[in-house]
Design an enzyme around this catalytic site. Structure first.
Site, PDB file in Angstrom:
ATOM      1  N   ILE A   1       0.872  -1.148   0.081  1.00 46.42           N
ATOM      2  CA  ILE A   1       0.054  -0.149  -0.024  1.00 46.42           C
ATOM      3  C   ILE A   1       0.860   1.142  -0.047  1.00 46.42           C
ATOM      4  O   ILE A   1       0.400   2.459  -0.078  1.00 46.42           O
ATOM      5  CB  ILE A   1      -0.924   0.068   1.127  1.00 46.42           C
ATOM      6  CG1 ILE A   1      -0.481   0.004   2.441  1.00 46.42           C
ATOM      7  CG2 ILE A   1      -1.926  -1.009   1.017  1.00 46.42           C
ATOM      8  CD1 ILE A   1      -1.386   0.337   3.716  1.00 46.42           C
TER       9      ILE A   1
ATOM     10  N   ASN B   1      12.669  -7.561   6.123  1.00 46.77           N
ATOM     11  CA  ASN B   1      13.276  -6.760   7.433  1.00 46.77           C
ATOM     12  C   ASN B   1      13.014  -7.431   8.655  1.00 46.77           C
ATOM     13  O   ASN B   1      12.084  -8.106   9.084  1.00 46.77           O
ATOM     14  CB  ASN B   1      12.400  -5.321   7.311  1.00 46.77           C
ATOM     15  CG  ASN B   1      12.545  -4.617   5.987  1.00 46.77           C
ATOM     16  OD1 ASN B   1      13.804  -4.450   5.455  1.00 46.77           O
ATOM     17  ND2 ASN B   1      11.631  -3.884   5.611  1.00 46.77           N
TER      18      ASN B   1
ATOM     19  N   GLY C   1      14.179  -1.923  10.119  1.00 50.81           N
ATOM     20  CA  GLY C   1      12.888  -1.726   9.395  1.00 50.81           C
ATOM     21  C   GLY C   1      11.795  -2.437   9.315  1.00 50.81           C
ATOM     22  O   GLY C   1      10.803  -1.984   8.652  1.00 50.81           O
ATOM     23  N   GLN C   2      11.585  -3.155  10.322  1.00 51.35           N
ATOM     24  CA  GLN C   2      10.268  -4.089  10.371  1.00 51.35           C
ATOM     25  C   GLN C   2       9.346  -3.380  11.129  1.00 51.35           C
ATOM     26  O   GLN C   2       9.342  -2.929  12.097  1.00 51.35           O
ATOM     27  CB  GLN C   2      10.537  -5.450  11.047  1.00 51.35           C
ATOM     28  CG  GLN C   2       9.267  -6.197  11.053  1.00 51.35           C
ATOM     29  CD  GLN C   2       9.370  -7.742  11.399  1.00 51.35           C
ATOM     30  OE1 GLN C   2      10.462  -7.940  12.293  1.00 51.35           O
ATOM     31  NE2 GLN C   2       8.479  -8.502  11.399  1.00 51.35           N
ATOM     32  N   SER C   3       8.220  -3.020  10.255  1.00 50.55           N
ATOM     33  CA  SER C   3       7.090  -2.397  10.668  1.00 50.55           C
ATOM     34  C   SER C   3       5.836  -3.168  10.926  1.00 50.55           C
ATOM     35  O   SER C   3       4.836  -2.801  11.561  1.00 50.55           O
ATOM     36  CB  SER C   3       6.813  -1.153   9.603  1.00 50.55           C
ATOM     37  OG  SER C   3       6.421  -1.771   8.442  1.00 50.55           O
TER      38      SER C   3
ATOM     39  N   HIS D   1       7.154 -10.831   6.378  1.00 55.01           N
ATOM     40  CA  HIS D   1       6.898 -10.727   4.878  1.00 55.01           C
ATOM     41  C   HIS D   1       7.997 -10.334   3.894  1.00 55.01           C
ATOM     42  O   HIS D   1       9.158 -10.020   4.488  1.00 55.01           O
ATOM     43  CB  HIS D   1       5.744  -9.607   4.883  1.00 55.01           C
ATOM     44  CG  HIS D   1       6.326  -8.408   5.510  1.00 55.01           C
ATOM     45  ND1 HIS D   1       6.455  -8.120   7.062  1.00 55.01           N
ATOM     46  CD2 HIS D   1       6.665  -7.043   5.044  1.00 55.01           C
ATOM     47  CE1 HIS D   1       6.760  -7.008   7.278  1.00 55.01           C
ATOM     48  NE2 HIS D   1       7.000  -6.245   6.129  1.00 55.01           N
TER      49      HIS D   1
ATOM     50  N   HIS E   1       9.377  -8.465   0.786  1.00 54.59           N
ATOM     51  CA  HIS E   1       9.207  -7.447  -0.131  1.00 54.59           C
ATOM     52  C   HIS E   1       9.943  -7.783  -1.524  1.00 54.59           C
ATOM     53  O   HIS E   1      10.858  -8.282  -1.223  1.00 54.59           O
ATOM     54  CB  HIS E   1       9.929  -6.107   0.499  1.00 54.59           C
ATOM     55  CG  HIS E   1       9.365  -5.676   1.489  1.00 54.59           C
ATOM     56  ND1 HIS E   1       8.387  -4.347   1.463  1.00 54.59           N
ATOM     57  CD2 HIS E   1       9.697  -5.843   3.039  1.00 54.59           C
ATOM     58  CE1 HIS E   1       8.225  -4.054   2.721  1.00 54.59           C
ATOM     59  NE2 HIS E   1       8.691  -4.764   3.587  1.00 54.59           N
TER      60      HIS E   1
END
Length: 126
Positions: free
Chosen positions: A44, A99, A105-107, A112, A114
């Site tokens: 998104i 990540n 940087g894992q949000s 997952h 990328h």
């Protein structure tokens, strides 16, 4: 990119995530591929002309907690990513990234993959 870093700094492991809601079809996503083990959908907040995620349906919060029993599933994510990249026309190359943790940087604390492409990727990435 700064927005993604800010999200990673406040993200917490554990609990339900937005990806769980996408898997259960509680919220919409632009799905590219789905099978009994994983789901691929467009990001998104794309960081490249083509940017999608491949997630396992099994909840694994981060790569550091995956175990030997997850080996086949994690490999499957990469194969699905490769096939989706080809289906989306990424013939000149692409980048696959996982990540790990806030500094990585894992949000979202649901592992997952990328897959980014459609432009020249830079190195180093961060």
């Amino acid at each position: 990119m700064a927005d993604e870093i800010a999200k990673a700094q406040v993200a917490q492991p554990g609990g339900d995530t937005i990806f769980g809601k996408i898997i259960r079809k509680e919220i919409p996503a632009k799905i590219i591929f789905e099978d009994d083990r994983c789901l691929a959908f467009h990001d998104i907040s794309p960081q490249a002309p083509t940017h999608f995620l491949v997630i396992p349906k099994k909840h694994i919060s981060q790569i550091s907690v995956a175990d030997d029993d997850d080996e086949s599933l994690l490999g499957h994510l990469m194969i699905v990513g490769k096939k989706c990249a080809a289906d989306l026309g990424l013939k000149r190359g692409y980048r696959m990234v996982v990540n790990e943790g806030a500094d990585g940087g894992q949000s979202v604390y649901h592992i997952h993959l990328h897959v980014l492409g459609g432009r020249q990727m830079n190195w180093p990435p961060g």
